[in-house]
Scaffold this active site. Structure first.
Site, PDB file in Angstrom:
ATOM      1  N   HIS A   1       0.800  -1.258   0.273  1.00  0.00           N
ATOM      2  CA  HIS A   1      -0.129  -0.311   0.417  1.00  0.00           C
ATOM      3  C   HIS A   1       0.561   1.003  -0.372  1.00  0.00           C
ATOM      4  O   HIS A   1       0.724   1.541  -0.713  1.00  0.00           O
ATOM      5  CB  HIS A   1      -0.605   0.315   1.338  1.00  0.00           C
ATOM      6  CG  HIS A   1      -1.509  -1.023   1.326  1.00  0.00           C
ATOM      7  ND1 HIS A   1      -2.912  -1.573   0.717  1.00  0.00           N
ATOM      8  CD2 HIS A   1      -1.789  -1.684   2.466  1.00  0.00           C
ATOM      9  CE1 HIS A   1      -3.276  -2.298   1.021  1.00  0.00           C
ATOM     10  NE2 HIS A   1      -3.144  -2.666   1.975  1.00  0.00           N
TER      11      HIS A   1
HETATM   12  O1  RIB Z   1      -5.382   0.317   4.325  1.00  0.00           O
HETATM   13  C1  RIB Z   1      -3.984  -0.139   4.186  1.00  0.00           C
HETATM   14  C2  RIB Z   1      -3.092   1.204   5.019  1.00  0.00           C
HETATM   15  O2  RIB Z   1      -3.706   0.485   6.059  1.00  0.00           O
HETATM   16  C3  RIB Z   1      -1.619   1.070   5.262  1.00  0.00           C
HETATM   17  O3  RIB Z   1      -1.020   2.468   5.427  1.00  0.00           O
HETATM   18  C4  RIB Z   1      -0.864   0.060   6.166  1.00  0.00           C
HETATM   19  O4  RIB Z   1      -0.230   0.860   6.448  1.00  0.00           O
HETATM   20  C5  RIB Z   1      -2.000   0.813   7.513  1.00  0.00           C
HETATM   21  O5  RIB Z   1      -2.141   1.662   7.641  1.00  0.00           O
END
Ligand code: RIB
Ligand code: CA
Length: 309
Positions: free
Chosen positions: A236
């Site tokens: 992500h």
């Molecule tokens: O949903 C994904 C996000 O939530 C990413 O930033 C992961 O590190 C968590 O913080």
């Protein structure tokens, strides 16, 4: 000329990779931490560990230990008890420069031109900063976040963790009036997944940072596969960095995005107006596609630069 950034994060496995990439692809002015994947003390310890691991000589400032209105929520199921489970933890000598991330964000933006805000955790620190100093909104080069989704959520059917954890902060940030606002939501980050091959490629590189990343991914991939049917675990947070350094690998669409802060079933949802004729003002460039192969090339090229000590 590398883009100048402040990286607001909640390390977290994918935050760790974002730090490793930002350290080489951008000029990191400082790192701020927030409660999210793990409690603030752990996300701050993890940020310090990571800056030492990659040799990034920047200040780490701790920020909000809880959301604006809601109780703290974490993601131990995804990141483990430490927030960075998997690798053996090296000894860390550094400590946080301050416990006032918001002050650091405001003063840095007021004193340096064209700073990018990169937010890859709950948006609590950013919301507090724009509330205390609205002038920073027009001073920054832009804001690039990992958060929300132009599709399904992860924590709930409609909400993504960063926005769900502090929807009130996210609503403030989306409504703050940033002229350049890029959003990497789950709809695009799920196109940027890593798998066993990625881990093998990192181990082949052999330098300490690449091996640490491989150890992170062993845990991260395994815990994801236990909880879902996915073969690849989404990477992500690096998408928020790549959107600044390599925008050409993304497809952006201009959209109005607002955040549901109430809804019984939809709290934390990013409501994206895709009608095309809507009367809502555009406030965001939403990422809808990424060239995964090119993104992975950039990732591995960056990890290769961490030559063995
Ligand atoms: O949903 C994904 C996000 O939530 C990413 O930033 C992961 O590190 C968590 O913080
Ligand atoms: Ca994160």
């Amino acid at each position: 000329m590398k883009p100048k950034i402040i990286l607001d994060c909640d390390p977290g496995h994918d935050d760790a990779i974002a730090i490793m990439m930002a350290a080489r692809m951008t000029e990191v002015l400082g790192i701020t931490t927030v409660s999210g994947n793990a409690p603030l003390d752990l996300t701050t310890d993890n940020a310090l560990l990571l800056t030492e691991l990659v040799g990034l000589e920047v200040e780490v400032h701790a920020g909000a230990e809880k959301p604006l209105l809601l109780p703290p929520r974490h993601a131990e199921e995804a990141h483990g008890k430490t927030g960075l489970d998997g690798p053996r933890r090296p000894d860390v000598v550094r400590s946080a420069t301050s416990l006032d991330a918001v002050h650091f964000i405001i003063e840095t933006i007021r004193s340096i031109e064209n700073v990018w805000l990169v937010s890859i955790g709950p948006l609590t620190n950013i919301a507090l900063a724009v509330q205390q100093a609205p002038d920073i909104v027009k001073r920054v080069a832009g804001i690039s976040i990992m958060g929300g989704s132009a599709g399904p959520g992860n924590v709930t059917p409609t909400a993504e963790f960063n926005v769900w954890a502090d929807p009130h902060a996210a609503a403030i940030v989306f409504n703050a009036g940033f002229e350049k606002f890029m959003m990497a939501g789950l709809n695009v980050t799920h196109q940027f997944g890593i798998d066993e091959q990625t881990i093998s490629d990192l181990r082949d590189l052999g330098n300490p940072v690449a091996v640490f990343a491989a150890d992170l991914f062993e845990f991260y991939l395994s815990s994801y596969q236990k909880r879902t049917h996915g073969q690849r675990v989404p990477l992500h947070d690096p998408c928020a960095v790549l959107a600044i350094t390599h925008p050409e690998i993304f497809q952006f669409e201009f959209r109005n995005v607002c955040v549901e802060t109430e809804g019984t079933h939809t709290r934390g949802m990013t409501v994206i107006d895709e009608r095309g004729w809507g009367d809502r003002p555009v406030n965001c460039e939403v990422e809808y596609a990424i060239d995964r192969d090119r993104g992975m090339e950039i990732f591995l090229e960056t990890m290769r630069t961490y030559t063995a000590k």
